[in-house]
Design a protein around this motif. Structure first.
Motif, short mmCIF file in Angstrom:
data_model
loop_
_atom_site.label_atom_id
_atom_site.label_comp_id
_atom_site.label_asym_id
_atom_site.label_seq_id
_atom_site.Cartn_x
_atom_site.Cartn_y
_atom_site.Cartn_z
N GLY A 287 8.32 9.25 17.63
CA GLY A 287 7.72 9.82 17.46
C GLY A 287 6.05 8.63 18.00
N TYR A 288 6.48 7.33 17.63
CA TYR A 288 5.08 6.36 17.75
C TYR A 288 4.90 6.01 19.37
N PHE A 289 5.97 6.34 19.81
CA PHE A 289 5.82 5.79 21.86
C PHE A 289 4.18 5.19 22.01
N PRO B 15 14.99 -4.30 -2.64
CA PRO B 15 15.95 -3.71 -3.78
C PRO B 15 16.56 -2.23 -3.41
N LEU B 16 15.66 -1.25 -2.36
CA LEU B 16 16.15 -0.37 -2.24
C LEU B 16 16.10 0.09 -0.70
N ASP B 17 16.34 0.42 0.11
CA ASP B 17 15.59 0.24 1.69
C ASP B 17 16.16 1.61 2.33
N GLY B 18 14.25 2.47 2.35
CA GLY B 18 14.67 3.85 2.95
C GLY B 18 14.36 4.71 2.30
N SER B 19 13.87 4.15 0.74
CA SER B 19 13.74 4.75 -0.34
C SER B 19 13.40 6.19 -0.36
N SER B 20 12.39 6.96 1.04
CA SER B 20 12.06 8.02 1.06
C SER B 20 12.75 9.01 1.51
N THR C 89 17.95 7.26 11.25
CA THR C 89 17.79 7.76 9.85
C THR C 89 16.50 7.87 8.99
N GLY C 90 16.17 6.28 9.43
CA GLY C 90 14.70 5.84 8.85
C GLY C 90 15.00 4.91 7.60
N SER C 91 15.84 4.74 7.41
CA SER C 91 16.37 4.18 7.10
C SER C 91 17.32 3.07 7.88
N MET C 92 16.64 1.16 8.08
CA MET C 92 16.70 0.36 8.31
C MET C 92 18.73 0.23 8.01
N VAL C 93 18.96 0.08 7.01
CA VAL C 93 19.88 -0.12 5.96
C VAL C 93 21.24 0.36 7.41
N SER D 259 10.61 -10.11 -4.50
CA SER D 259 11.28 -9.10 -4.06
C SER D 259 10.24 -8.13 -2.93
N GLU D 260 10.58 -7.04 -2.71
CA GLU D 260 9.79 -6.03 -1.84
C GLU D 260 8.93 -5.62 -2.59
N GLU D 261 8.87 -5.42 -3.74
CA GLU D 261 8.28 -4.46 -4.54
C GLU D 261 7.36 -5.74 -5.84
N GLY E 298 3.99 -3.98 13.17
CA GLY E 298 4.68 -3.24 12.87
C GLY E 298 5.06 -3.45 11.22
N LYS E 299 6.02 -2.94 11.05
CA LYS E 299 5.77 -2.54 9.54
C LYS E 299 6.66 -3.16 8.65
N LEU E 300 8.05 -4.08 9.58
CA LEU E 300 9.22 -4.42 8.27
C LEU E 300 9.10 -6.20 8.02
N ARG E 301 9.55 -6.30 7.09
CA ARG E 301 9.02 -7.42 6.30
C ARG E 301 10.27 -8.49 7.28
N ILE F 294 20.83 -0.65 20.25
CA ILE F 294 19.72 -1.59 19.57
C ILE F 294 18.62 -0.92 18.62
N PHE F 295 18.35 -1.77 17.92
CA PHE F 295 17.47 -1.02 16.72
C PHE F 295 15.86 -1.62 16.72
N LEU F 296 14.71 -0.73 17.06
CA LEU F 296 13.76 -1.54 17.31
C LEU F 296 12.54 -0.98 16.29
N GLY G 274 0.75 -0.67 -0.28
CA GLY G 274 0.23 -0.23 -0.15
C GLY G 274 1.21 1.19 -0.01
N GLU G 275 1.99 0.88 -0.27
CA GLU G 275 2.80 2.53 -0.52
C GLU G 275 3.82 2.61 -1.68
N ARG G 276 3.38 3.85 -2.12
CA ARG G 276 4.41 4.72 -3.47
C ARG G 276 5.34 4.16 -3.85
P1 AHG Z 1 11.16 0.90 2.19
O1 AHG Z 1 12.00 1.79 1.62
O2 AHG Z 1 11.96 -0.37 1.71
O3 AHG Z 1 10.31 0.52 2.18
O4 AHG Z 1 11.75 0.22 3.78
C1 AHG Z 1 11.52 2.13 5.13
C2 AHG Z 1 11.65 1.04 6.20
C3 AHG Z 1 12.71 0.89 7.31
O5 AHG Z 1 14.06 1.13 6.55
C4 AHG Z 1 12.91 1.74 8.06
O6 AHG Z 1 13.05 1.10 9.51
C5 AHG Z 1 11.75 2.64 8.07
O7 AHG Z 1 10.12 2.18 6.96
C6 AHG Z 1 11.06 3.64 8.24
O8 AHG Z 1 9.38 3.16 9.05
P2 AHG Z 1 9.16 4.75 9.60
O9 AHG Z 1 9.39 6.55 9.17
O10 AHG Z 1 7.47 4.11 10.09
O11 AHG Z 1 9.78 5.18 10.66
#
Ligand code: AHG
Ligand code: MN
Ligand code: MN
Length: 339
Positions: A212-214, A116-121, A244-248, A92-94, A276-279, A260-262, A63-65
């Protein structure tokens, strides 16, 4: 010059000589992943110049752009890897469905899952992004791979890694004999050994999450974060929040500096997402494999990530990974909240 210049392929061969149980057999497969990574790096590094920033009209299975670079990176990975003869199936995620190896190409004994690309935003704001991959062995009968080859628990991975496109581009991977990092020397186009046998500290004062999700987290997770701040202060050194919002990028720092990363499940609030969000298959399992190989720990709060038997390709899972003492403590608080 006092150091040796060692490429990824040379390192795999050396490791195999030292540890006969080491799996050197997919050095060729890794070379194809590296080729894809170099092509993705080339586009990412000139993202502001060419017309690759911004979104496509597509919405993916989550459901993500889909951003233009997500689509580009996905195509590059598939085209670089579908004809090499080592793979029998990919995911693939995509892509909603498994990606078969085209009939005209030979089918091999490995299975590849990737983001293929993590953190693309983050691309538009010049923050590091990455690619993540997980390699399994084929377990199904028949020539071509099947869904069951993709749905294997993480402990069965034959190898896993990521490429981080950051201030330098690095490949970090493991085939079960430690975690090793290679930095791209763009002038020669090779990834050269720069971080041999990476070890994560046993504990660390850095926590990395979207705080922010606390309010949507469960009591045990909230308690862990509050405790992290209090304890660190009591020891007279403050905790640091880095996200950073990029898990990598966040996992890369966690591997090097500890902590820790959570990404917990969101159990409260108007739109709960308890998973959660991560696959699991192409984000958490490969990262958990690397973290464990470096001496750390990764869980969903209650179970070891690598023991989870997946039931669908795009399954999500809460994720806690990093220094073993940090992850043990958050697990303890989560177990307590459930009691
Ligand atoms: P992707 O760009 O592959 O969809 O993954 C983004 C993931 C991950 O890299 C990051 O940890 C998480 O989304 C960030 O999500 P929030 O903006 O909800 O924190
Ligand atoms: Mn991702
Ligand atoms: Mn992605």
């Amino acid at each position: 010059m006092t150091y040796k210049i060692i490429t990824v392929q040379r390192h795999i061969m050396d490791t195999q000589r030292r540890y006969p149980q080491a799996r050197g057999e997919f050095s060729d497969l890794l070379s194809q992943i590296i080729l894809a990574a170099k092509v993705i790096y080339r586009e990412v590094s000139k993202a502001g110049l060419s017309d690759v920033l911004g979104a496509t009209d597509d919405i993916n299975v989550h459901g993500e752009r889909v951003m233009k670079l997500d689509k580009f990176a996905n195509t590059v990975m598939i085209r670089a890897l579908d004809h090499g003869g080592h793979l029998c199936i990919m995911a693939s995620e995509e892509n909603e469905d498994p990606i078969p190896i085209p009939e005209e190409y030979p089918s091999g004994k490995y299975v590849l899952l990737f983001d293929p690309l993590d953190g693309s935003s983050n691309i538009a704001v010049n923050v590091s992004v990455g690619s993540i991959f997980s390699i399994h062995r084929k377990i199904s009968s028949g020539k071509r791979g099947k869904l069951e080859d993709l749905l294997q628990p993480g402990y069965k991975q034959a190898g896993a890694g990521y490429i981080i496109y950051g201030s330098s581009t690095m490949l970090v991977f493991s085939t079960g004999v430690g975690v090793h990092g290679f930095t791209l020397d763009p002038s020669v186009g090779e990834f050269l050994l720069s971080h041999e046998n990476m070890q994560i500290p046993e504990s660390g004062a850095i926590y990395s999450c979207n705080e922010g999700y606390f309010n949507s987290w469960s009591p045990g997770v909230k308690e862990y974060i509050l405790q992290m701040k209090q304890n660190a202060t009591a020891e007279n050194k403050s905790a640091s929040l880095r996200y950073t919002g990029s898990m990598v990028a966040d996992i890369h720092r966690t591997l090097l500096y500890g902590g820790i990363f959570l990404y917990p499940g969101q159990v409260a609030g108007p739109a709960p997402k308890p998973e959660g969000k991560l696959r699991l298959l192409y984000e958490c399992a490969p990262m958990a494999y690397l973290i464990e190989q470096a001496g750390g720990r990764a869980s969903d709060g209650l179970r070891r990530i690598l023991d989870i038997a997946p039931d669908s390709l795009h399954q999500r899972v809460p994720f806690f990974a990093g220094s073993s003492l940090n992850v043990l403590e958050v697990e303890r608080l989560i177990r307590e909240e459930q009691a």
